[in-house]
Write an enzyme that holds these catalytic residues in place. Structure first.
Site, short mmCIF file in Angstrom:
data_model
loop_
_atom_site.label_atom_id
_atom_site.label_comp_id
_atom_site.label_asym_id
_atom_site.label_seq_id
_atom_site.Cartn_x
_atom_site.Cartn_y
_atom_site.Cartn_z
N CYS A 108 71.30 15.17 42.93
CA CYS A 108 72.06 14.07 43.51
C CYS A 108 72.53 13.17 42.38
CB CYS A 108 71.16 13.29 44.48
SG CYS A 108 72.00 11.91 45.26
N LEU A 109 73.80 12.75 42.44
CA LEU A 109 74.33 11.90 41.38
C LEU A 109 73.61 10.55 41.32
CD1 LEU A 109 78.16 12.65 41.75
CD2 LEU A 109 76.57 13.55 40.03
N HIS A 119 73.46 17.26 52.99
CA HIS A 119 73.00 16.31 51.96
C HIS A 119 73.81 15.01 52.03
CE1 HIS A 119 71.71 15.52 47.58
NE2 HIS A 119 72.64 14.60 47.81
N GLU A 120 75.14 15.15 52.13
CA GLU A 120 76.00 13.95 52.12
C GLU A 120 75.89 13.17 53.43
OE1 GLU A 120 76.90 13.18 49.32
OE2 GLU A 120 76.81 15.13 48.34
N HIS A 146 73.03 10.96 53.35
CA HIS A 146 73.31 9.70 52.63
C HIS A 146 73.84 8.63 53.58
CE1 HIS A 146 72.61 10.27 48.36
NE2 HIS A 146 73.30 11.39 48.33
N GLN A 159 77.23 5.78 47.79
CA GLN A 159 76.87 6.00 46.38
C GLN A 159 77.75 5.22 45.41
OE1 GLN A 159 76.58 10.52 46.99
NE2 GLN A 159 75.11 10.14 45.35
N GLY A 188 79.63 16.65 45.46
CA GLY A 188 79.71 15.88 46.70
C GLY A 188 79.34 14.43 46.46
NI NI Z 1 73.30 12.88 46.83
#
Ligand code: NI
Length: 171
Positions: free
Chosen positions: A94-95, A136-137, A140, A51, A46
């Site tokens: 998380c990336l 989660h997204e 963000h 990001q 995701g």
């Molecule tokens: Ni994330």
């Protein structure tokens, strides 16, 4: 290499609130393409537009875990409209916070309304990994990170580690 780099903690943009997409333009479609590329490249399941440094309410997800066949899902202006009382725990990562994994408790199921790439309003009832990933997204998009859902002690330790690493890299 992906066209857009994924920003990493403690980059302040991760704390920014993203703006709704008014119209699905060619720019938005190009952004989605770039996000999918960056997400698959990472690899991750995701990604939120912030990001890659773009403060727009756009999310890409692929929870299919299938190497042969990609199942990308795109959510424009996603909004949680219902949450289950039942909770579930997933080990999240998380990336933008590489190599950190912590258990996070969230509602086990959510209903999310969003627009698709054609601009059509849609709604999805998600549970399991997709429910966690959507929450989660969408976090963000509001400047919230999964480490905000764990203990302050653990969070502070993680932020400190990444702040130090960023300082070292800038030297
Ligand atoms: Ni994330």
């Amino acid at each position: 290499m992906a066209r857009r780099d994924i920003i990493i903690l403690p980059d302040r943009r991760l704390r920014q609130k993203s703006e709704p997409v008014a119209r699905i333009t060619a720019d938005i479609r190009a952004l989605v393409e770039d996000m999918l590329e960056a997400m698959y490249d990472a690899p991750g399941i995701g990604l939120a537009a912030i990001q890659v440094g773009v403060a727009k309410r756009v999310v890409t997800i692929d929870v299919s875990k299938n190497d042969d066949e990609k199942c990308p899902q795109v959510f424009i202006n996603p909004e949680i409209v219902a949450r289950s009382a039942e909770m579930s725990v997933y080990e999240e990562g998380c990336l933008s916070i590489p190599d950190v994994h912590e258990d996070v408790e969230r509602p086990a199921a959510v209903t999310v309304s969003y627009r698709d790439l054609e601009g059509k309003t849609r709604s999805i009832e998600a549970d399991g990994l997709l429910a966690t990933c959507l929450q989660h997204e969408i976090d963000h998009l509001n400047g919230v990170l999964f480490i905000d859902h764990i203990s302050k002690l653990k969070r502070d330790r993680i932020v400190k580690k990444f702040t130090k690493a960023a300082k070292r890299a800038a030297e």
